[in-house]
Design a protein around this motif. Structure first.
Motif, short mmCIF file in Angstrom:
data_model
loop_
_atom_site.label_atom_id
_atom_site.label_comp_id
_atom_site.label_asym_id
_atom_site.label_seq_id
_atom_site.Cartn_x
_atom_site.Cartn_y
_atom_site.Cartn_z
N GLY A 143 0.81 -1.21 0.00
CA GLY A 143 0.00 0.00 0.00
C GLY A 143 0.85 1.27 0.00
N ASP A 173 -6.15 1.03 -4.56
CA ASP A 173 -7.05 1.59 -3.54
C ASP A 173 -7.70 2.89 -4.01
OD1 ASP A 173 -6.29 -0.54 -2.01
OD2 ASP A 173 -4.88 0.58 -0.77
N ASP A 190 -9.45 -7.38 -7.37
CA ASP A 190 -9.01 -8.74 -7.70
C ASP A 190 -10.24 -9.64 -7.91
OD1 ASP A 190 -7.68 -11.13 -7.93
OD2 ASP A 190 -6.56 -10.97 -6.06
N ASN A 277 -2.41 -10.53 -5.23
CA ASN A 277 -3.30 -10.41 -6.39
C ASN A 277 -3.22 -11.65 -7.30
OD1 ASN A 277 -3.71 -9.34 -9.42
ND2 ASN A 277 -4.98 -8.18 -8.00
N ASP A 305 0.00 -7.60 5.39
CA ASP A 305 0.73 -7.42 6.65
C ASP A 305 0.42 -8.52 7.66
OD1 ASP A 305 1.92 -5.23 5.62
OD2 ASP A 305 0.76 -3.75 6.77
O1 KG4 Z 1 1.56 -5.06 2.53
P1 KG4 Z 1 0.23 -4.52 2.88
O2 KG4 Z 1 -0.74 -5.42 3.59
O3 KG4 Z 1 0.35 -3.22 3.75
C1 KG4 Z 1 1.34 -2.26 3.51
O4 KG4 Z 1 2.48 -2.49 3.96
O5 KG4 Z 1 1.00 -1.29 2.82
O6 KG4 Z 1 -0.42 -4.01 1.50
C2 KG4 Z 1 -1.67 -3.44 1.48
C3 KG4 Z 1 -2.02 -3.17 0.03
C4 KG4 Z 1 -3.32 -2.39 -0.13
O7 KG4 Z 1 -3.09 -1.35 -1.04
C5 KG4 Z 1 -4.27 -3.43 -0.69
O8 KG4 Z 1 -5.28 -2.89 -1.52
C6 KG4 Z 1 -3.33 -4.31 -1.48
O9 KG4 Z 1 -2.17 -4.40 -0.67
N1 KG4 Z 1 -3.88 -5.64 -1.71
C7 KG4 Z 1 -4.13 -6.14 -2.93
C8 KG4 Z 1 -4.71 -7.42 -2.75
N2 KG4 Z 1 -4.79 -7.66 -1.41
C9 KG4 Z 1 -4.27 -6.56 -0.79
N3 KG4 Z 1 -3.92 -5.60 -4.14
C10 KG4 Z 1 -4.30 -6.33 -5.20
N4 KG4 Z 1 -4.87 -7.55 -5.11
C11 KG4 Z 1 -5.10 -8.13 -3.92
N5 KG4 Z 1 -5.65 -9.35 -3.84
#
Ligand code: KG4
Ligand code: ZN
Length: 342
Positions: A143, A173, A190, A277, A305
């Protein structure tokens, strides 16, 4: 240490909006992985409000840690170390995990290990893949971060490319927000994309200067904003999702494979929430197969996370003799590595 001689690390993660605690044995075996997500709370505001995130971590952190120990069937005295994400992230949120970790380390007289959150995302690969060949190229897309790393060895990284504006997760997002389809947008897009047509809308792909491994997603966000203003109903929501996802995936996969070709590595890894994804993992699998590259992608629950990745990174740090004192600080922003001079 456990009765059967395993090195046991408690990991704690509170850098953004998930309160996580996990016990990992010998850096590989997940004994527990508890995650309390605040997503529903932040859905109301369509994004993370830092003060609300911190308060929620305070309310949950003790129970989440207690549950992680209970599921693992151990007490504080069985631990070999306490690892905690202390950088980068929302400083108030990080402080909650770091304070809890310090209290445990002090009271139970255990080593304390501060972990870089992005490095931990990379380490999630070691939890499910035991034959990773270094050097490797690792795409980290979350994110707040989108970077392509050359991983030369443990704790030895170089940034080959990074985003010049938005992170890939932000592109998911913010687009989802413009389309009014919920928060956080990545997982929703997704799911919708599964039944949409990826060629319905031709979104721009920012390849940047020839040879550049940097990324850029702000143009895509602008394209979504402009087109959605002309009416969201002109395409089905599934077609919006599939077309958007295709644009993001094309760039991430294209640049990652180019990084592998350029460096000559034979191993590719992916990490971070966006690596959950399904379109990205399918495209990476097929691109790596045609280039004869080994690929590692953690399962979705270890891409977003979690504290198991923190405990895993902590195990490697403990083995390398790198521990911290109770003066460990929280750092809101810190790059994991320097950009490549090439
Ligand atoms: O790594 P993370 O959980 O937290 C950070 O360190 O930012 O990443 C969160 C991000 C969010 O933008 C969320 O929309 C994205 O990962 N995300 C995905 C999927 N699951 C979470 N993006 C695309 N497809 C997914 N299935
Ligand atoms: Zn993350």
């Amino acid at each position: 240490m456990s009765a059967d001689g395993n090195v046991l690390i408690l990991g704690i993660e509170t850098s953004c909006d998930e309160t996580g605690a996990s016990v990992v044995a010998d850096g590989r075996e997940i004994r527990s992985n508890i995650i309390a997500s605040q997503a529903q709370l932040h859905e109301i505001t369509g994004g993370v409000v830092p003060e609300i995130a911190s308060r929620e971590h305070v309310a949950k952190v003790n129970a989440v840690i207690g549950e992680a120990l209970k599921v693992a069937g151990i007490g504080f005295s069985d631990l070999d170390a306490v690892a905690v994400a202390n950088r980068p992230g929302l400083v108030g949120a990080l402080l909650v995990g770091v304070s809890a970790a310090k209290a445990i380390a002090y009271a139970a007289r255990k080593p304390l290990i501060g972990i870089h959150h992005i490095e931990a995302h990379i380490y999630a690969n070691y939890l499910t893949q035991n034959d990773i060949q270094l050097p490797a190229v690792c795409l980290v897309a979350s994110g707040g971060h989108s970077e392509i790393f050359l991983v030369r060895g443990h704790a030895d990284y170089e940034i080959l490319g990074r985003t010049r504006d938005d992170a890939a997760g932000e592109a998911f997002d913010k687009s989802a927000r413009l389309l009014g389809i919920g928060y956080p947008g990545g997982a929703v897009i997704d799911r919708l994309a599964q039944t949409g047509n990826p060629d319905a809308i031709r979104f721009p792909r920012a390849w940047l200067a020839p040879g550049s491994l940097d990324l850029s997603f702000s143009g895509l966000k602008t394209a979504v904003r402009n087109l959605s203003r002309q009416g969201i109903d002109q395409y089905s929501i599934e077609d919006w999702a599939a077309s958007l996802q295709a644009a993001i995936v094309d760039i991430l996969v294209g640049k990652t494979i180019e990084a592998a070709r350029r460096t000559g590595v034979r191993q590719v890894m992916a990490a971070g929430g966006v690596a959950a994804n399904s379109g990205l993992s399918a495209a990476l699998k097929s691109a790596c197969a045609s280039d004869g590259l080994a690929l590692s992608i953690p399962p979705p629950i270890l891409c977003t996370d979690n504290a198991a990745m923190i405990a895993c990174a902590g195990s490697f740090q403990l083995a390398a003799g790198r521990t911290d004192t109770l003066a460990l600080e929280t750092v809101p922003s810190e790059a994991l590595a320097l950009p490549s001079p090439r």
